[in-house]
Write a protein that holds these residues in place. Structure first.
Motif, short mmCIF file in Angstrom:
data_model
loop_
_atom_site.label_atom_id
_atom_site.label_comp_id
_atom_site.label_asym_id
_atom_site.label_seq_id
_atom_site.Cartn_x
_atom_site.Cartn_y
_atom_site.Cartn_z
N ASP A 3 0.80 -1.00 0.03
CA ASP A 3 0.05 -0.04 0.06
C ASP A 3 1.09 1.37 -0.10
OD1 ASP A 3 -2.32 -1.60 0.00
OD2 ASP A 3 -2.31 -1.81 2.31
N LYS A 5 2.65 4.43 -1.13
CA LYS A 5 2.26 5.74 -2.10
C LYS A 5 3.47 6.57 -2.30
CE LYS A 5 -2.52 5.67 -1.27
NZ LYS A 5 -3.64 6.43 -0.81
N ILE A 37 -8.91 -4.45 -8.02
CA ILE A 37 -9.49 -3.62 -6.91
C ILE A 37 -10.03 -4.11 -5.68
CG2 ILE A 37 -11.23 -1.63 -6.79
CD1 ILE A 37 -10.82 -1.25 -9.77
N TYR A 41 -5.70 -3.25 -4.98
CA TYR A 41 -5.07 -2.63 -6.01
C TYR A 41 -5.86 -0.97 -5.83
CZ TYR A 41 -2.05 -6.09 -7.82
OH TYR A 41 -0.95 -7.12 -8.00
N ARG A 42 -5.04 -0.13 -6.00
CA ARG A 42 -5.75 1.23 -6.14
C ARG A 42 -5.01 2.04 -7.31
NH1 ARG A 42 -8.74 -1.12 -3.75
NH2 ARG A 42 -9.60 -1.03 -1.58
N HIS A 43 -4.36 1.47 -8.21
CA HIS A 43 -3.75 2.29 -9.29
C HIS A 43 -3.97 1.19 -10.35
CE1 HIS A 43 0.27 3.54 -10.83
NE2 HIS A 43 -0.68 3.83 -11.74
N LEU A 64 -14.94 -1.15 -7.91
CA LEU A 64 -15.23 -0.37 -6.91
C LEU A 64 -16.48 -0.67 -6.11
CD1 LEU A 64 -15.10 3.22 -8.85
CD2 LEU A 64 -13.31 2.25 -7.32
N ILE A 69 -15.48 1.27 -2.35
CA ILE A 69 -14.99 2.34 -2.32
C ILE A 69 -15.31 3.42 -3.44
CG2 ILE A 69 -12.78 1.42 -1.45
CD1 ILE A 69 -11.37 1.19 -4.08
N ASP A 73 -11.03 7.23 -4.50
CA ASP A 73 -10.06 6.26 -3.98
C ASP A 73 -9.01 5.58 -5.03
OD1 ASP A 73 -11.06 6.60 -1.28
OD2 ASP A 73 -12.68 5.37 -1.69
N LEU A 74 -9.39 5.91 -6.14
CA LEU A 74 -8.61 5.05 -7.20
C LEU A 74 -7.82 5.74 -8.05
CD1 LEU A 74 -8.44 1.81 -8.44
CD2 LEU A 74 -10.16 2.60 -9.89
#
Length: 279
Positions: A3, A5, A37, A41-43, A64, A69, A73-74
């Motif tokens: 996670d 960033k 997702i 995963y957020r990318h 999503l 979320i 958030d993505l």
């Protein structure tokens, strides 16, 4: 660690680990994106030229909802294709429509190369001799200046480049106002197959993860956001097993390139634009 960033020059944060969608088989991309997702995963990285943004968009919507979320958030990245260098906003609008999104977090120039927008193919126009139908007089910095105008539209949060060498970056920075938020390039120790390298497999055994996770962890340790591509749920999950590497571990992996590197993504038109040799 998965996670992690990194902060862009815009102040926004980009998740270190993203899901790549290049060459993902049609019919499998939606499930892969949705699963990614749901798995954390957020990318998500995609591109107009990949021809699967509609599936990516459907996967985003499904993911999503399943993850509970919101869109904010993505982090979503897509790219301007070469035949649209004189029609930047039109290409962006096509991507947004396919993705069913109001904006993307990062919009990249896929290559610093313009191709004939009126050629014999919408994406990959060719000359009679089979070579790419390039527009050599179109300068990549003029295309980037058009991309800068997108920042005021709300359709993009940040802009950047892809497949840029140091020379091309210097040429660009001397002529534009907005420093690219990212340069997406092929990047790995040696730029060659490493899954069986003894140093990589040794670290994988010590850390209890796969060789692939070691190579992904190597990039995260260096402040680089890797984009592993997979449509296999178990592999997508496995790739999130980012581990902490010591400075010594990172140096060991970096030393693998001391005898030279080899790129795999190197189109024939690179020679026309003075790209650095692939070796």
């Amino acid at each position: 660690m998965a996670d992690t960033k990194f902060k862009l020059n815009t102040g926004a944060e980009i998740p270190a680990l993203g899901l790549g969608t290049w060459q993902s088989p049609k019919g499998e991309v939606q499930k892969a994106v949705a699963h990614a997702i749901k798995s954390g995963y957020r990318h998500i990285d995609c591109a107009y030229a990949y021809g699967n943004e509609d599936e990516v968009g459907a996967g985003i919507k499904e993911g999503l909802k399943a993850a509970g979320i919101s869109r904010s958030d993505l982090f979503v990245t897509t790219k301007l294709w070469c035949t649209y260098h004189t029609r930047v906003e039109q290409n962006l609008d096509s991507s947004l429509k396919a993705l069913d999104l109001d904006y993307v977090d990062l919009y990249l120039m896929h290559w610093p190369v313009a191709m004939n927008p009126n050629g014999n193919d919408e994406k990959f126009p060719k000359l009679p001799d089979g070579s790419r139908d390039l527009v050599l007089e179109r300068k990549h910095w003029d295309t980037y200046k058009d991309m800068e105008k997108l920042l005021s539209t709300g359709k993009v949060k940040a802009i950047g480049v892809s497949n840029y060498s140091v020379k091309f970056l210097k040429d660009l920075l001397a002529r534009v106002e907005t420093v690219p938020a990212a340069n997406q390039v092929e990047n790995h120790p040696l730029c060659s197959p490493l899954m069986q390298d003894e140093h990589v497999t040794k670290l994988a055994k010590e850390k209890g993860v796969s060789p692939g996770c070691i190579l992904l962890s190597y990039h995260v340790a260096r402040g680089i956001a890797p984009l592993p591509k997979s449509v296999t749920p178990s592999r997508i999950d496995e790739n999130r097993q980012i581990v902490k590497l010591s400075p010594e571990d990172v140096q060991t992996l970096s030393d693998l390139s001391k005898n030279g590197v080899h790129r795999f993504v190197y189109p024939a038109f690179g020679v026309d634009f003075g790209f650095p040799d692939k070796q």
